[in-house]
Scaffold this active site. Structure first.
Site, short mmCIF file in Angstrom:
data_model
loop_
_atom_site.label_atom_id
_atom_site.label_comp_id
_atom_site.label_asym_id
_atom_site.label_seq_id
_atom_site.Cartn_x
_atom_site.Cartn_y
_atom_site.Cartn_z
N GLU A 47 10.59 -40.67 40.38
CA GLU A 47 9.31 -41.38 40.27
C GLU A 47 8.32 -40.51 39.49
OE1 GLU A 47 6.14 -43.16 43.56
OE2 GLU A 47 7.09 -41.22 43.92
N ASN A 110 2.58 -48.21 39.35
CA ASN A 110 3.60 -47.16 39.50
C ASN A 110 4.93 -47.86 39.20
OD1 ASN A 110 5.35 -45.14 40.30
ND2 ASN A 110 4.17 -44.58 42.10
N LYS A 127 6.09 -50.68 41.77
CA LYS A 127 6.12 -50.29 43.18
C LYS A 127 5.27 -51.21 44.05
CE LYS A 127 5.51 -46.05 45.94
NZ LYS A 127 5.16 -44.61 45.80
N GLU A 146 -2.55 -42.98 45.89
CA GLU A 146 -1.83 -44.05 45.18
C GLU A 146 -2.54 -45.39 45.32
OE1 GLU A 146 2.45 -44.37 44.96
OE2 GLU A 146 2.61 -42.56 46.20
N CYS A 176 10.11 -44.55 45.79
CA CYS A 176 9.56 -43.70 46.84
C CYS A 176 9.38 -44.43 48.17
CB CYS A 176 8.26 -43.07 46.37
SG CYS A 176 7.78 -41.60 47.34
N ASN A 201 8.70 -38.91 45.06
CA ASN A 201 7.96 -37.66 45.16
C ASN A 201 7.46 -37.59 46.60
OD1 ASN A 201 6.50 -36.55 42.12
ND2 ASN A 201 7.87 -38.31 42.23
#
Length: 315
Positions: A47, A110, A127, A146, A176, A201
């Site tokens: 990621e 993302n 994501k 995020e 993730c 991550n």
């Protein structure tokens, strides 16, 4: 039958805040060349593989935030990766921060892409399960913003038919935090996905519940292995690892068989490549037996679960 694809999980060690895209792409290319030398058909990166994990900092100016995003892919700094993939005839999965314009407004996601061995875009995923918080929280040793910098993905969990050698397979993607949610694997599994590619991550320190810090590696593998087994698919989980700008990131990138067994795992927190010859036909061992949806689940029962949003009521 045997539909084998040789997959390389290309873990990355720390990326400094000051590292340019060109420097990072150079590392990706080196891992890609090693993967090709080891016979890989597909290489999987983490990621946000092009930069340090920038959501750990609070930025007030949007212009400063936008410097971490890619406005096009391939772009000036990433074209070399696509060119090398074409030269080597190898596919790849790449996680990155995507800036795009839709309906007259700028949007931030993302994102991951799946690229074919001729450099063509096979599919894109954005994501869905965004972790973290939206405002600067000074009590944290590092931020996890995020929710501030990205919008929730709007593409769902699509499945893609692709050929990275003579064999065709069905592939899915996630990123993730998605890997912790069973819905991720089930939606992919119901579409017949045979291999899920997941970059991550993950900090070793969980600020909200620090007493769970020692469980981070366990929960990582638990999620990947359960998702693989319960849906009869290969899962390739690839990390950004090591101490990155003072934040200790979990490594242990791994390849999980449809039986839930880890068949290959990284042993360092640096740039490291692991490979596995994955027979996609092994998915049938699970899909046609212990987790055969059609055989073991009555359609009306499944409809009842969906219609009551999971709250199963007496008939």
């Amino acid at each position: 039958m045997s539909r084998k694809i040789i997959v390389g999980a290309a873990q990355l060690g720390p990326i400094a805040r000051s590292d340019s895209r060109r420097v990072v792409v150079g590392r990706l290319i080196e891992l890609m060349r090693e993967a090709k030398a080891r016979g890989c058909d597909l290489v999987v990166y983490p990621e946000l593989a092009l930069t340090t994990f920038f959501p750990r900092w609070y930025f007030e100016a949007q212009d400063e935030v936008d410097t971490w995003f890619e406005r096009e892919l391939p772009g000036p700094d990433t074209q070399a990766l696509f060119d090398e993939a074409l030269r080597l005839s190898i596919g790849f999965y790449l996680g990155y921060a995507e800036l795009t314009e839709q309906g007259g407004r700028v949007r931030h996601f993302n994102t991951s892409v799946l690229v074919g061995k001729r450099g063509e875009l096979i599919g894109k995923y954005r994501k869905i399960h965004l972790p973290g918080h939206t405002e600067n929280e000074a009590w944290r040793p590092f931020q996890h913003l995020e929710k501030r910098y990205f919008e929730r993905g709007d593409l769902g969990f699509p499945a893609f038919q692709a050929k990275f050698n003579e064999h065709q397979g069905i592939f899915g993607m996630a990123l993730c935090n998605d890997r912790r949610w069973p819905e991720t694997y089930r939606v992919l599994g119901l579409q017949g996905v045979e291999m899920a590619l997941i970059g991550y991550n993950t900090p070793l320190h969980y600020a909200q519940v620090p007493e769970h810090d020692h469980l981070q590696a366990f929960h990582n593998h638990l999620s990947l292995q359960a998702g693989a087994y319960q849906n009869g698919m290969w899962v390739v989980g690839v990390a950004k690892a090591g101490i990155e700008e003072g934040c200790d990131l979990l490594g242990q990138s791994c390849i999980v068989a449809p039986t839930g067994e880890i068949v290959s795992m990284c042993s360092t927190v640096e740039d490291e490549l692991i490979t596995e010859s994955c027979n996609l036909d092994r998915c049938r061992e699970i899909k046609e037996n212990v987790f055969n949806f059609e055989l073991h689940r009555e359609p009306d029962t499944y409809r009842l679960i969906v219609e009551t949003k999971g709250a199963i009521k007496p008939l």
